[in-house]
Design a protein around this motif. Structure first.
Motif, PDB file in Angstrom:
ATOM      1  N   MET A  12      57.142  87.675 105.840  1.00  0.00           N
ATOM      2  CA  MET A  12      58.285  86.680 105.745  1.00  0.00           C
ATOM      3  C   MET A  12      59.451  87.663 105.270  1.00  0.00           C
ATOM      4  O   MET A  12      59.433  88.299 104.122  1.00  0.00           O
ATOM      5  CB  MET A  12      57.991  85.583 104.889  1.00  0.00           C
ATOM      6  CG  MET A  12      59.218  84.736 104.885  1.00  0.00           C
ATOM      7  SD  MET A  12      58.220  83.306 104.331  1.00  0.00           S
ATOM      8  CE  MET A  12      59.788  81.841 104.354  1.00  0.00           C
ATOM      9  N   SER A  13      60.637  87.407 105.941  1.00  0.00           N
ATOM     10  CA  SER A  13      61.910  88.157 105.483  1.00  0.00           C
ATOM     11  C   SER A  13      62.523  87.566 104.418  1.00  0.00           C
ATOM     12  O   SER A  13      62.658  86.310 104.239  1.00  0.00           O
ATOM     13  CB  SER A  13      62.776  88.073 106.791  1.00  0.00           C
ATOM     14  OG  SER A  13      64.081  88.869 106.563  1.00  0.00           O
ATOM     15  N   LYS A  14      63.336  88.473 103.673  1.00  0.00           N
ATOM     16  CA  LYS A  14      63.835  87.836 102.408  1.00  0.00           C
ATOM     17  C   LYS A  14      65.321  87.605 102.869  1.00  0.00           C
ATOM     18  O   LYS A  14      66.162  87.141 102.039  1.00  0.00           O
ATOM     19  CB  LYS A  14      63.741  88.883 101.303  1.00  0.00           C
ATOM     20  CG  LYS A  14      62.297  88.857 101.014  1.00  0.00           C
ATOM     21  CD  LYS A  14      62.310  89.953  99.667  1.00  0.00           C
ATOM     22  CE  LYS A  14      61.046  89.922  99.090  1.00  0.00           C
ATOM     23  NZ  LYS A  14      61.006  90.589  97.687  1.00  0.00           N
ATOM     24  N   ARG A  15      65.748  87.695 104.038  1.00  0.00           N
ATOM     25  CA  ARG A  15      67.225  87.719 104.440  1.00  0.00           C
ATOM     26  C   ARG A  15      67.442  86.041 104.617  1.00  0.00           C
ATOM     27  O   ARG A  15      66.789  85.311 104.892  1.00  0.00           O
ATOM     28  CB  ARG A  15      67.459  88.168 105.912  1.00  0.00           C
ATOM     29  CG  ARG A  15      67.353  89.502 106.105  1.00  0.00           C
ATOM     30  CD  ARG A  15      67.523  89.889 107.337  1.00  0.00           C
ATOM     31  NE  ARG A  15      68.202  91.351 107.202  1.00  0.00           N
ATOM     32  CZ  ARG A  15      68.715  92.206 108.378  1.00  0.00           C
ATOM     33  NH1 ARG A  15      68.764  91.445 109.409  1.00  0.00           N
ATOM     34  NH2 ARG A  15      68.958  93.246 108.137  1.00  0.00           N
ATOM     35  N   ARG A  16      68.700  85.819 103.947  1.00  0.00           N
ATOM     36  CA  ARG A  16      69.073  84.549 104.321  1.00  0.00           C
ATOM     37  C   ARG A  16      69.705  84.257 105.688  1.00  0.00           C
ATOM     38  O   ARG A  16      69.982  85.078 106.230  1.00  0.00           O
ATOM     39  CB  ARG A  16      70.329  84.215 103.344  1.00  0.00           C
ATOM     40  CG  ARG A  16      70.129  84.313 101.691  1.00  0.00           C
ATOM     41  CD  ARG A  16      71.246  84.182 100.934  1.00  0.00           C
ATOM     42  NE  ARG A  16      72.632  84.826 101.430  1.00  0.00           N
ATOM     43  CZ  ARG A  16      73.473  84.323 101.215  1.00  0.00           C
ATOM     44  NH1 ARG A  16      73.977  83.247 100.646  1.00  0.00           N
ATOM     45  NH2 ARG A  16      74.772  85.241 101.523  1.00  0.00           N
TER      46      ARG A  16
END
Length: 111
Positions: free
Chosen positions: A1-5
């Motif tokens: 899972m990406s931590k980008r907003r």
């Protein structure tokens, strides 16, 4: 899972700060996601018969044509123009008659 907003648009994104009294188009809403076909009845999409796609009509093939002036010498074109002026025939007819008159003896007779 990406931590980008994820990008969230600002509430005043469509409002022009310079001309605030100008009416603004309402924000566009996304259409609701459609449910896959056939899942509500318990069948899959692959099991459903497909309609054949309509055949694409191909346009008639046109052979490229070149202007006769680009294919013969200027001397020949002058002669054809003179014959056209004198006989009131088309260039095509003049060329056909000239070729047949000159080369017809070489044609096979059984045709």
């Amino acid at each position: 899972m990406s931590k980008r907003r994820t990008i969230v648009p600002a509430p005043d994104e469509d409002i022009d700060p310079i001309d605030s009294h100008k009416p603004v188009d309402p924000p566009k809403t996304l259409p609701p996601k459609a449910q896959p076909i056939g899942t509500a009845q318990g069948t899959t999409v692959a099991a459903m018969p497909r309609k054949p796609l309509p055949k694409k009509e191909t346009p008639p093939v046109e052979l490229p044509t070149k202007d006769l002036n680009l294919q013969v010498t200027p001397e020949v074109m002058e002669t054809i123009d003179f014959a056209k002026f004198k006989t009131k025939l088309t260039k095509r007819e003049i060329v056909q008659r000239a070729v047949l008159a000159y080369w017809s003896e070489y044609r096979p007779k059984d045709l």
